[in-house]
Every structure is written in structure tokens, then in C-alpha cells.
Design a protein around this motif. Structure first.
Motif: not given
Length: 503
Positions: A83-87, A89-91, A116-120
Motif C-alpha cells: 500500500t506504500g509508494d511503489r518505488s 516497495f522492494y526497490p 531480510r529472510p524471504n524478501v529475496t
């Protein structure tokens, strides 16, 4: 109805207590979730009471039940939504772009919370650790490699932030771990701010002839002998709570070889600043010296000086103890170490070592030296293997998705296709379309025996409970459809039956 009333009263009472602050330790989102459960239950209870007399209440109760399930599902998952700024979100960062371009079918090892675990997973980068359920063989192997890897709980695994403990771990090599990602600002365990040293050896420091306060934004020079460089070690004294130190390594003509920054706290430090310059191109000439420029962003930093007013520092270089690693990236607060002896996550083995005892096989997988042509099995190979190592003349990975792995391979001798994944259970293998067993390979992975010649090997996700689950889903769906039929249909059916009975 009685059960509904009791459940609604219980949930409503707990919710009221939370709203009035009797459980202050719980977050507002938990209180919100209780209300989302209590209010629909109360509505359904009231409708259920009226449903004993009126059809509209029965229909309303059914609609309220469906709506309550959907509402609670939204409440439980909405905070995962972007819901935040798309830029933001996982930049995309330099380190993620490097790993996306170079990791391929292999995986990385996170040291601590570097990535961070699983963000990859969003970036398409495989990791050996993460937040999820681990089959026992994989969990046992990770614990044998790093006994602290599951300190976050039974489903939350992290590798130790101490890269020095994982330099020469054969278990990581066998698990296809190509890179280790380390936090530049990681500190030594048991300390609040002592920076971890860079792996390697530090050149002898030139004698100090004095000290000099560093002006923020001003570059201060030093020189080092050209060659393989992993970074520099700077003796500094800082008074500010958080100071950024930036180091730029360049040739005599000013062309930049590498640069990076790191933070230090107040105190006296031997500050390691990583620089990815182990394989600078073009190769340096004999006797060549490189320039080092150092800047800080806060006042209150003092450096030692040598003859000629240069600041004192030492180059950090590879040494025999860490020769199996290569620093290939430094930036974005991350250091990437490439493991030079690792085995690809999907590879070919033409030889087998058989170890029947589980504990001995686990120890051998975690600790014994890696031979690229060998796989460790629990029982004798399914067929004859060549007397010596035989590499395939051709091997191509055609698909490597979450559910399917397809490999085309040609070899003059039989061997094992080894996959360092959790494929021992709930996966099925075929060789040229014919079923083939998956055996435990290197303790936690899977291996498929492949005869000599040209073949296509496929491993596909095939959970044992899929048929049962599909049947249960179908029956449940049918039951919901029947429950959703208007109650008037049942009333008309009863009337027709009574009318058909003889008076």
C-alpha cells in the motif's frame, strides 16, 4: 443457537476488555481483529434466533457468515499488501541487481539480517535460509553447519553474522551456496559497536608521525601497493555518535577501481572499509601504487599520519585461510563473498560414497572435503558407475521453477543428477518419461540415477496428499453450494412430498 450465543459472548467479552485497555500489551491490530470477529458473530447469532421463524433471517445469516469469513480474511492479510509508494516497495539496489545477474540457478547464504529472510524471493534470488518449514534432513544439515542457524525459532533460520565461521564450510558448498551476503556495519558479537574485521590479512602499517583532524567533505590521501585488495583498515578516533567514512581506490591516472562507505560510532577504531578490488582490470604493473582517498561527513574524526602528511592505513588482502572466498561486491551496506569451491545447486556426479549410518552421513556432508564428482548416498547406487570421474559432454537446465526441474544431459557413462533441494519427499522424477526413484543425496538433497547416453530428467512437485486434498475440496465446495440454495426450495420440496402422500 446456544453455541453461537456462548461463543459470541466469550469473544465479545475479550474484545471489550481489550478495547478498554485491560490488555495493553497487545497491539491495536489485535484488538481490531477481535472486534472483526465479535461483531459478525453477534449479527449471525441474532439472525440465527430469528431464523427459527422467518426465512429472510436464514438467508441473512448465510450472507452474514460468508461476509464475515471474507472480512476476517482481509483483516488477516491486508498488512501484507503493497500500500506504500511503489518505488519503495522492494526497490532495486546494486547488490540485488548483481545477485540477479550472477547467482543463476544457485543460491546465497544470508549472514544475520543482511538481506531480510524471504524478501529475496521477490528478486528471484534463492537463499539457503528463510522463514518457512524445513524438512528434518535439511534442518539437521543446517544445524550441523551452523548450530545457531535456528535461534529465531523452528521455522526461522539465519546464518551467523560472523563470516569467519563459514569460510570453509563444505556443507554450504554442497548446498549450492555461491555467495555469502554480509552486513558492512555488523559488529563483533558481545559488543555494541566494535566493527567486524574484513576477512584477510592487513599490510603492515607505516610508522605514525602524528595525527590530524579530518574536515568533513575534504579528501585525505594515502597510497598502497597495487594488487588484490579487499579493503583498507583505518585507525580512526571519532567523537560523533554516527560518522560515515568513505574510501575511494583509484589508479595513478585517477580512474576509480572501487569505493565504499561505512559507519562508525564514537571511540577509537580500527575501521575496516571493504573494497571489491581483488580482480581489478587491467592487472597492475610491477611496482605500481594505487591512490586511496578518505572522506568523512562529521567533525570530530582524527586520523594518524605518516611521512609526507599521508593518513595511516593498511590494505586488506586475501590470505591462505580465506583463499576459498573472493570479495566480489561492496556497496549498499552489503559485502558479497563468492565461494570458489561450491558445487552448483544442480550438478552431475559420476562417483558415489556410500555411508549407511545417518549420523556419519550427516557429518560427512557437513564437514568432509568436497569432491565435485562425488555424491554421498545412504545405500549402494542403483546401477554401475564408472571407475573414475566422467563429466557429461553436455548438460543443460531447461526449466528450474518452483514445481519443476528439467535437465537435458549427455554422458558417456552413468551418473547421478544431484539437486540440492528438498526433493526427497513430495517430488516425482522421470528419465525420458519413465518413472525413476529419487534417493537421498548429500544427506538433504535428492539424486536421480541416469544411464549413459542422452536423456531428459524431470523432477516435478507431486505431493502425496494432492488427490485426498482435491477430493476434500470438491466435497466441501458441493456442500457449500447445497447450503447456499434458498431455503424456500426446501420448503416447496416438503410441501410437494406432503401433497403426494395419500390422505
Amino acid at each position: 443457537v446456544t453455541v453461537l450465543v456462548l461463543i459470541t459472548g466469550l469473544v465479545g467479552s475479550v474484545g471489550a476488555l481489550m478495547v478498554h485497555g485491560h490488555y495493553k500489551g497487545l497491539s491495536s491490530s489485535v484488538r481490531q481483529d477481535v472486534l472483526i470477529a465479535a461483531v459478525p458473530l453477534a449479527v449471525i447469532t441474532v439472525l440465527a434466533v430469528f431464523a427459527l421463524r422467518w426465512r429472510w433471517a436464514r438467508q441473512g445469516a448465510l450472507v452474514a457468515l460468508v461476509a464475515a469469513v471474507g472480512l476476517q480474511a482481509l483483516a488477516a492479510t491486508s498488512f501484507y499488501w503493497p500500500t506504500g509508494d511503489r518505488s519503495q516497495f522492494y526497490p532495486s539496489f546494486g547488490v540485488t541487481r548483481y545477485l540477479q545477474a550472477n547467482t543463476g540457478h544457485d543460491r546465497i547464504g544470508n549472514l544475520g539480517y543482511t538481506l531480510r529472510p524471504n524478501v529475496t524471493a521477490y528478486y528471484g534470488i534463492r537463499t539457503i535460509t528463510g522463514h518457512g518449514f524445513f524438512p528434518k534432513p535439511m534442518k539437521d544439515l543446517l544445524l550441523a553447519i551452523d548450530p545457531s542457524s535456528f535461534q529465531g525459532g523452528p521455522t526461522y533460520s539465519l546464518l551467523t553474522p560472523l563470516a569467519s565461521k563459514l569460510v570453509n564450510e563444505p556443507g554450504l558448498d554442497r548446498l549450492g551456496v555461491r555467495y555469502l551476503a554480509a552486513d558492512v556495519d555488523a559488529v563483533l558479537p558481545g559488543t555494541l559497536s566494535n566493527p567486524q574485521p574484513l576477512l584477510g590479512t592487513v599490510d603492515p602499517l607505516l610508522s605514525s608521525t602524528g595525527s590530524q583532524p579530518l574536515t568533513p567533505g575534504t579528501s585525505y590521501r594515502a597510497t598502497i601497493a597495487a594488487g588484490a585488495v579487499r579493503g583498507v583498515s583505518l585507525p580512526l578516533t571519532a567523537t560523533a555518535a554516527r560518522t560515515t567514512v568513505t574510501v575511494v581506490l583509484s589508479r595513478a591516472d585517477g580512474s576509480v577501481i572501487a569505493s565504499d562507505s561505512r559507519h562508525i560510532a564514537a571511540g577509537d577504531w580500527q575501521v575496516p572499509v571493504p573494497l571489491a578490488a581483488e580482480s581489478a582490470s587491467p592487472a597492475p604493473k610491477p611496482g605500481e601504487r594505487w591512490q586511496v582517498r578518505v572522506t568523512v561527513d562529521q567533525a570530530g574524526v582524527t586520523a594518524k599520519t605518516t611521512d609526507g602528511g599521508l593518513i595511516q592505513l593498511g590494505a586488506v588482502r586475501p590470505d591462505p585461510a580465506t583463499s576459498s572466498l573472493k570479495l566480489v561486491y561492496a556497496g549498499d551496506g552489503v559485502v558479497l563473498w563468492q565461494r570458489l569451491n561450491y558445487l552448483p545447486r544442480i550438478h552431475w556426479a559420476s562417483q558415489a560414497t556410500v555411508i549407511g549410518a545417518d549420523k556419519a552421513r550427516l557429518a560427512a556432508t557437513a564437514d568432509s572435503p568436497v569432491d565435485p564428482s562425488q555424491v554421498i548416498l545412504a545405500s549402494d547406487p542403483a546401477g554401475p558407475l564408472p571407475a573414475g570421474p566422467v563429466a557429461p559432454s553436455a548438460m543443460r537446465i531447461d526449466e528450474d521453477s518452483a514445481d519443476t526441474i528439467r535437465v537435458s544431459e549427455t554422458s558417456s557413462a552413468a551418473g547421478y543428477l544431484v539437486v540440492a533441494d528438498n526433493v526427497q519427499d513430495d517430488f516425482a522424477a522421470t528419465v525420458d518419461g519413465h518413472a525413476a526413484p529419487i534417493v537421498a543425496a548429500d544427506y538433504a538433497g535428492g539424486g536421480v540415477y541416469v544411464p549413459a547416453g542422452s536423456h531428459q530428467i524431470t523432477l516435478k512437485y507431486a505431493p502425496k496428499g494432492r488427490k485426498t486434498g482435491t477430493a476434500i475440496t470438491g466435497v466441501s465446495g458441493l456442500a457449500l453450494i447445497l447450503l447456499a440454495l434458498p431455503p424456500v426450495w426446501w420448503t416447496r420440496l416438503r410441501r410437494r412430498r406432503r401433497a403426494a402422500q395419500p390422505s
